[in-house]
Design a protein around this motif. Sequence first.
Motif, PDB file in Angstrom:
ATOM      1  N   HIS A 214       0.915  -1.134  -0.640  1.00 55.15           N
ATOM      2  CA  HIS A 214      -0.139  -0.356   0.265  1.00 55.15           C
ATOM      3  C   HIS A 214       0.539   1.121   0.010  1.00 55.15           C
ATOM      4  O   HIS A 214       0.418   2.191  -0.716  1.00 55.15           O
ATOM      5  N   ARG A 215       2.210   1.221   0.591  1.00 56.63           N
ATOM      6  CA  ARG A 215       2.741   2.157   0.238  1.00 56.63           C
ATOM      7  C   ARG A 215       3.191   2.269  -0.576  1.00 56.63           C
ATOM      8  O   ARG A 215       3.617   3.455  -1.703  1.00 56.63           O
ATOM      9  N   LEU A 216       4.008   1.487  -1.744  1.00 59.92           N
ATOM     10  CA  LEU A 216       4.427   1.400  -2.774  1.00 59.92           C
ATOM     11  C   LEU A 216       2.719   2.457  -3.838  1.00 59.92           C
ATOM     12  O   LEU A 216       2.890   3.001  -4.526  1.00 59.92           O
ATOM     13  N   ILE A 217       1.893   1.337  -3.849  1.00 60.12           N
ATOM     14  CA  ILE A 217       0.772   2.002  -4.493  1.00 60.12           C
ATOM     15  C   ILE A 217       0.930   3.127  -3.750  1.00 60.12           C
ATOM     16  O   ILE A 217      -0.355   4.374  -4.491  1.00 60.12           O
ATOM     17  N   GLY A 218       0.303   3.841  -2.860  1.00 59.05           N
ATOM     18  CA  GLY A 218       0.169   5.341  -2.899  1.00 59.05           C
ATOM     19  C   GLY A 218       1.341   6.410  -3.678  1.00 59.05           C
ATOM     20  O   GLY A 218       0.034   6.526  -3.649  1.00 59.05           O
ATOM     21  N   HIS A 219       2.453   6.105  -3.242  1.00 54.47           N
ATOM     22  CA  HIS A 219       3.326   6.363  -3.805  1.00 54.47           C
ATOM     23  C   HIS A 219       2.637   6.932  -5.563  1.00 54.47           C
ATOM     24  O   HIS A 219       2.831   7.464  -5.863  1.00 54.47           O
ATOM     25  N   LEU A 220       2.557   5.488  -5.921  1.00 59.09           N
ATOM     26  CA  LEU A 220       2.375   5.485  -7.310  1.00 59.09           C
ATOM     27  C   LEU A 220       0.563   6.538  -8.084  1.00 59.09           C
ATOM     28  O   LEU A 220       0.662   6.948  -8.984  1.00 59.09           O
ATOM     29  N   VAL A 221       0.769   6.522  -7.032  1.00 57.20           N
ATOM     30  CA  VAL A 221      -1.426   6.940  -7.322  1.00 57.20           C
ATOM     31  C   VAL A 221      -0.589   8.398  -7.189  1.00 57.20           C
ATOM     32  O   VAL A 221      -1.539   9.231  -8.239  1.00 57.20           O
ATOM     33  N   ARG A 222      -0.476   8.948  -6.056  1.00 53.14           N
ATOM     34  CA  ARG A 222       0.545  10.527  -6.006  1.00 53.14           C
ATOM     35  C   ARG A 222       0.923  10.974  -6.737  1.00 53.14           C
ATOM     36  O   ARG A 222       0.920  11.765  -7.811  1.00 53.14           O
ATOM     37  N   ARG A 223       2.206   9.822  -7.915  1.00 53.40           N
ATOM     38  CA  ARG A 223       2.469  10.705  -8.811  1.00 53.40           C
ATOM     39  C   ARG A 223       1.948  10.972  -9.727  1.00 53.40           C
ATOM     40  O   ARG A 223       1.672  11.268 -10.822  1.00 53.40           O
TER      41      ARG A 223
END
Length: 186
Positions: free
Chosen positions: A70-79
Amino acid sequence: QPDNRLPLYGMIPRAIEDTHDAVRLMGEVVGFLTFNDQRGRARLDRGSALATDLAEVLVLESSLDFRQAHRLIGHLVRRHLAGGDLNQLTPDELAAAAVEVLGHRVEISTAALRAVLDPRAAVLARTAPGGAAPEAMDAMIAECERALVEADAWTSQHHRRLRMAEDSLLRTAHECSRGSAASSPA
């Protein structure tokens, strides 16, 4: 002892009336509701609605724990919110973001990535009760229709009982009033 329920005698009928009005209003809102399928599909295709699904696949296929995924996907979503869409994510972008966020690569096949980011496949996969798949929706609609038929039958039965009780009460009141008028002195 005073009846401490007296305030409820006014509140309960008002609450029922308010609920009735709210349901009527919702019926009118739904009656005039329109959907723009093309716009909805375009937003779904450019959005991040399937981010949680992607995180779950990463947990299952890449040995990440939920927090890391979820940390990785949250980063990708923000990007991707800043200038793209998550649905166009490539395995190489995912791997590079994993190095940046987690300190190591995460591998996923192009086929697995496309499958998890396919909105149609996501809908079809939700077959549990209450899910969005056509079979689940059909079952839920059938259950709602059955409940509506039961509620209608219950309402009709209780309306009949209330009318009978009201008629009986009025007959009794008329009889009492005739009896008291006959026994009053002239």
